[in-house]
Scaffold this motif. Structure first.
Motif, PDB file in Angstrom:
ATOM      1  N   VAL A  79       3.136  -7.542 -13.686  1.00  0.00           N
ATOM      2  CA  VAL A  79       3.554  -6.231 -14.185  1.00  0.00           C
ATOM      3  C   VAL A  79       4.378  -5.605 -13.065  1.00  0.00           C
ATOM      4  O   VAL A  79       3.879  -5.389 -11.967  1.00  0.00           O
ATOM      5  N   TYR A  80       5.649  -5.359 -13.340  1.00  0.00           N
ATOM      6  CA  TYR A  80       6.497  -4.768 -12.299  1.00  0.00           C
ATOM      7  C   TYR A  80       7.599  -3.950 -12.963  1.00  0.00           C
ATOM      8  O   TYR A  80       7.886  -4.097 -14.152  1.00  0.00           O
ATOM      9  N   LYS A  81       8.202  -3.080 -12.164  1.00  0.00           N
ATOM     10  CA  LYS A  81       9.307  -2.270 -12.683  1.00  0.00           C
ATOM     11  C   LYS A  81      10.593  -2.646 -11.964  1.00  0.00           C
ATOM     12  O   LYS A  81      10.585  -3.082 -10.804  1.00  0.00           O
ATOM     13  N   SER A  82      11.703  -2.493 -12.674  1.00  0.00           N
ATOM     14  CA  SER A  82      13.014  -2.791 -12.112  1.00  0.00           C
ATOM     15  C   SER A  82      14.018  -1.829 -12.738  1.00  0.00           C
ATOM     16  O   SER A  82      13.964  -1.574 -13.941  1.00  0.00           O
ATOM     17  N   LYS A  83      14.914  -1.307 -11.927  1.00  0.00           N
ATOM     18  CA  LYS A  83      15.939  -0.400 -12.450  1.00  0.00           C
ATOM     19  C   LYS A  83      17.208  -1.201 -12.718  1.00  0.00           C
ATOM     20  O   LYS A  83      17.761  -1.861 -11.839  1.00  0.00           O
ATOM     21  N   ALA A  84      17.689  -1.148 -13.957  1.00  0.00           N
ATOM     22  CA  ALA A  84      18.911  -1.854 -14.364  1.00  0.00           C
ATOM     23  C   ALA A  84      19.444  -1.199 -15.625  1.00  0.00           C
ATOM     24  O   ALA A  84      18.693  -0.590 -16.393  1.00  0.00           O
ATOM     25  N   PHE A  85      20.756  -1.320 -15.833  1.00  0.00           N
ATOM     26  CA  PHE A  85      21.410  -0.753 -17.021  1.00  0.00           C
ATOM     27  C   PHE A  85      21.071   0.726 -17.199  1.00  0.00           C
ATOM     28  O   PHE A  85      20.876   1.207 -18.311  1.00  0.00           O
TER      29      PHE A  85
END
Length: 466
Positions: free
Chosen positions: A63-69
């Motif tokens: 479970v992880y977060k990533s900033k994209a688009f």
């Protein structure tokens, strides 16, 4: 095990993809990274999405977060996450609001971009196009069209991906539309390509000379074309092709589907069938060319079912009623879909806060499952980068988590046309393998991973007469 939190706000307005988006503080407890200023991890995802996913899982877990688009996305990795999101038993996830930021300018109101009661009603109305009667009609069209094109290909070297892409579009003209494309074929093909490529374009506004502008223009062209055709089909009383079935589809109360919705569904399903079947057929041919022992086994099975070549030297058609007899072919296609899933990941938006993997994910968060990673996860697959159709024997399937293999999605949004995809690929092999032996002509290709996988060199193969 995932559980819904007590806080369950009402559905978010579908037209406003950022309304109600959790703040950075609300997501601060979830591990991950923002990436570069402004663009975040967008270019990392576009250049090497599978490598980026592996790196993030190794560093932060499942479970992880990533900033994209333009915003945060919370990745939920594994078969249990797939089941929770796709089954959506508590209506906690919106497909419309998940795909919307990516596809709304291009494929609004397609079957994948609507939810719950609206989705259920439209899916029921459209399912008439995949009943046995129309499917038998499609099978005849596929056999005729594929046999004719394979004769034209002949022996020698070729690039398979552009050739099967063109063939798939022509088959769609016959099976889906019921008419030859004629001079509009190149323009329609270009429109579909532009729309799919625009779906992952870094610039999300249709500014002049951008990929998004080309995609939006492609949509306008197809909306005009399908609108005119819908009115014509209704006036003429329909037919056996898929478009005529859609144009005359009725809801349970007997009312016709609005013309603009017919157009949006046709636009979306043509894209889905055109590009995903092209990708899937290409990955299967690639793997069979790499593994001639499996190619031989499938050839023997096909000939055993159809009889192969008749007394006049013509390859016999694969009958609709014989599709289920190609068991090894079915298993090989499933393994190709595991190896190269045509939709590598699926986004959703949380309509309610929920818990997964020990983390509380707030309502409004954009979340996603990663199909490609799960299809290669050693937790579910031994030697996952080895081609082995025997993974799909009934015994192996029963022993494995049901949601470790989800190339067609699952739950209410399971791909409506999956049986058509199986049929087209089986007819292709039934017509191709008795004619030709397929070999790689230039070694293993590099694959473009997004938005729909394809070999960068077009997959150079050699066809040799049997």
């Amino acid at each position: 095990m995932a559980t819904l939190a007590p806080h369950q706000p009402a559905e978010l307005a579908p037209a406003h993809w950022t309304e109600g988006t959790p703040s950075d503080e609300a997501l601060a407890h979830i591990p991950g990274e923002a990436g570069w200023p402004i663009v975040g991890n967008t270019f990392k995802m576009l250049s090497d999405p599978h490598g980026q996913t592996r790196r993030m899982i190794e560093k932060y877990g499942r479970v992880y977060k990533s900033k994209a688009f333009g915003g945060w996305n919370v990745a939920l990795i594994g078969a249990e996450a797939n089941e929770m999101v796709l089954m959506n038993r508590d209506k906690a996830f919106s497909s419309e609001q998940g795909w919307g930021p990516v596809l709304d300018k291009l494929f609004p109101r397609g079957l994948m971009l609507i939810d719950f009661d609206h989705h259920r009603a439209d899916r029921r109305a459209l399912s008439i196009a995949f009943k046995p009667g129309p499917m038998r009609h499609y099978a005849g069209s596929l056999n005729r069209g594929i046999a004719k094109r394979l004769d034209e290909w002949g022996t020698g070297e070729m690039r398979f991906y552009p050739a099967i892409k063109e063939l798939t579009l022509d088959l769609a003209a016959d099976s889906f539309i019921g008419i030859p494309w004629g001079p509009e074929a190149d323009r329609i093909n270009r429109a579909f390509v532009d729309m799919v490529q625009a779906s992952v374009a870094p610039v999300r506004k249709p500014l002049p000379f951008t990929q998004m502008k080309r995609g939006v223009d492609g949509r306008a062209f197809l909306v005009d074309y399908f609108t005119r055709e819908t009115h014509r089909r209704r006036a003429e009383g329909g037919g056996q092709d898929m478009f005529s079935q859609f144009a005359t589809a009725e809801y349970e109360d007997g009312s016709l589907m609005p013309v603009d919705e017919v157009v949006d569904h046709m636009n979306f399903l043509m894209m889905a069938a055109h590009d995903t079947i092209t990708s899937s057929a290409t990955s299967l041919l690639w793997l069979l060319a790499k593994h001639p022992e499996w190619q031989d086994r499938l050839r023997d099975e096909v000939i055993g079912v159809t009889g192969g070549v008749d007394a006049q030297g013509r390859v016999r058609d694969l009958d609709y009623d014989d599709l289920g007899k190609l068991e090894l072919t079915d298993m090989a296609f499933k393994e190709a879909l595991r190896f190269v899933p045509p939709v590598p990941s699926m986004p959703r938006r949380a309509l309610k806060s929920f818990e997964y993997g020990g983390y509380q994910i707030p309502a409004g968060a954009h979340v996603g499952i990663n199909i490609h990673y799960t299809h290669h996860d050693e937790e579910y697959w031994d030697n996952p980068y080895t081609f082995d159709p025997m993974r799909f024997t009934p015994e192996q399937v029963k022993a494995r988590h049901k949601y470790a293999w989800v190339p067609f999605g699952g739950g209410a949004h399971m791909c409506l046309g999956l049986h058509f995809a199986y049929m087209q690929v089986k007819v292709l092999l039934a017509q191709m393998l008795p004619r030709y032996r397929v070999e790689l002509a230039a070694g293993d290709p590099d694959w473009q991973a997004w938005p729909i996988p394809k070999p960068k060199d077009g997959l150079k193969i050699a066809l040799k007469a049997i």
